[in-house]
Scaffold this active site. Structure first.
Site, short mmCIF file in Angstrom:
data_model
loop_
_atom_site.label_atom_id
_atom_site.label_comp_id
_atom_site.label_asym_id
_atom_site.label_seq_id
_atom_site.Cartn_x
_atom_site.Cartn_y
_atom_site.Cartn_z
N THR A 14 0.82 -1.22 0.00
CA THR A 14 0.00 0.00 0.00
C THR A 14 0.85 1.26 0.00
O THR A 14 0.50 2.25 -0.64
CB THR A 14 -0.93 0.00 1.24
N SER A 69 1.21 -7.29 -1.37
CA SER A 69 1.90 -8.37 -0.65
C SER A 69 1.05 -9.63 -0.54
O SER A 69 1.54 -10.67 -0.13
CB SER A 69 2.40 -7.90 0.71
N THR A 100 1.54 -4.65 4.12
CA THR A 100 1.34 -5.08 5.51
C THR A 100 0.72 -6.47 5.61
O THR A 100 0.90 -7.16 6.61
CB THR A 100 0.42 -4.10 6.26
N ASP A 101 -0.02 -6.87 4.56
CA ASP A 101 -0.83 -8.10 4.71
C ASP A 101 0.02 -9.34 4.96
O ASP A 101 -0.39 -10.24 5.70
CB ASP A 101 -1.71 -8.30 3.47
#
Ligand SMILES: NC(=O)C[C@H](N)C(=O)O
Length: 326
Positions: A14, A69, A100-101
């Site tokens: 992101t 990700s 972040t995922d």
């Protein structure tokens, strides 16, 4: 300020996203991303910007991939590990920008592959893209640079004002800037209180036999992750374990329980282990100290030969399982 050389590896996420006509997708890479993160739009970056202008901090860039990700696979994590391994001798620290995922999975994978890194290796990213109003992108990046300025080593996630050991980090919030916690509260440090981490490091290094850096790439494996819940059955577990997976991680209740009153659960796991497969177990509580010896239900399972992963994240348990399968 001592002069520092920092390698930045960008991978997407992101932090690097824009609307692409069919939803958000990453499209800013390498120095374009870092120049944006350190631009004058972000007052929080002023000290880092100045230090970079004065040549006190030197950044080198490498764009390895530019993906959401969610698309991160073991082979991509190996690529990141190779780049880190190649860079260790030439830099005071390495920062990896990442979605972040799956950031906690990559932190875990790097922790398994890269042992005893001599410098800080820090993963960071953001919940809002670098160009969104109120973004957390620049502050997270600058906090990562601040962490590199300290005499620490190891693999960490830097996010929401915290530095978390890569073996314990897990994502707990899909939106809030404070997105990660540590599954063991001893391994999370407030970015303003890094002295604590340094003291701990010194203690660790005194006690540790100073081991050499090593790199062992992960091979692609198929690992099953199972979460225990009341609507689950031994019959379904038998089908899952027979599905061709190469090892299993089971998230148990609390300290480490499963419905031991249903004999099927225990016999399925026993059969699977007897065939030479490995079963790793871990608590499903976010903050965990898995211990199967406390309750009878846990002891019955332990007797079947499962391997306990005490306080690490589930992400780490999976990567450990990947590394354990021949
Ligand atoms: N906040 C984020 O980075 C989420 C994004 N889907 C990713 O993991 O790439």
């Amino acid at each position: 300020m001592m002069n520092k050389k920092i390698k930045i590896i960008t991978t997407g996420g992101t932090i690097a996203c824009h609307e692409g006509g069919n939803g958000f997708r990453p499209d800013v890479e390498g120095d374009n991303l870092i120049n944006r993160l350190l631009s004058k739009d972000f007052p929080e970056a002023e000290d880092i910007r100045k230090a970079a202008d004065k040549g006190e901090i030197r950044f080198d860039f490498c764009s390895l991939m530019c993906i959401d990700s969610s698309d991160m696979r073991i082979r991509d994590q190996v690529k990141i590990a190779e780049e880190v391994s190649r860079s260790l001798d030439d830099y005071d620290g390495i920062i990896i920008t990442h979605g972040t995922d799956t950031m906690a999975y990559t932190a875990a994978a790097l922790s398994v592959m890269l042992r005893n890194v001599p410098v800080p290796v820090i993963l960071t990213g953001s919940q809002l893209s670098v160009d969104e109003e109120g973004t957390d992108a620049s502050v997270n990046f600058c906090d990562s640079v601040r962490a590199v300025m300290k005499e620490i080593r190891g693999i960490y996630i830097c996010f929401g004002g915290y530095l978390i050991d890569g073996r314990y980090a897990t994502k707990v919030d899909s939106d809030d800037p404070n997105a990660f916690v540590s599954t063991d509260r001893a391994y999370i440090y407030n970015i303003n209180d890094l002295e604590l981490l340094i003291t701990r490091h010194e203690l660790l290094m005194e006690n540790e036999t100073k081991e050499e850096f090593s790199f062992k790439p992960l091979a692609e494996k198929e690992i099953l992750l199972i979460k225990m819940h009341p609507a689950f059955s031994g019959k379904v577990l038998r089908n899952m374990l027979g599905s061709g997976c190469e090892a299993a991680v089971i998230e148990l209740y609390g300290k480490g329980g499963l419905p031991a009153g249903d004999e099927e659960f225990l016999s399925v796991i026993e059969d699977y282990i007897k065939k030479g497969m490995r079963v790793f177990v871990i608590s499903q509580c976010i903050y965990r100290d898995t211990d199967l010896t406390r309750y009878e239900v846990g002891r019955k399972l332990l007797a079947k030969g499962v391997e306990v992963i005490k306080n690490y994240s589930t992400e780490y348990a999976i990567m450990y399982a990947v590394s354990s399968v021949e």
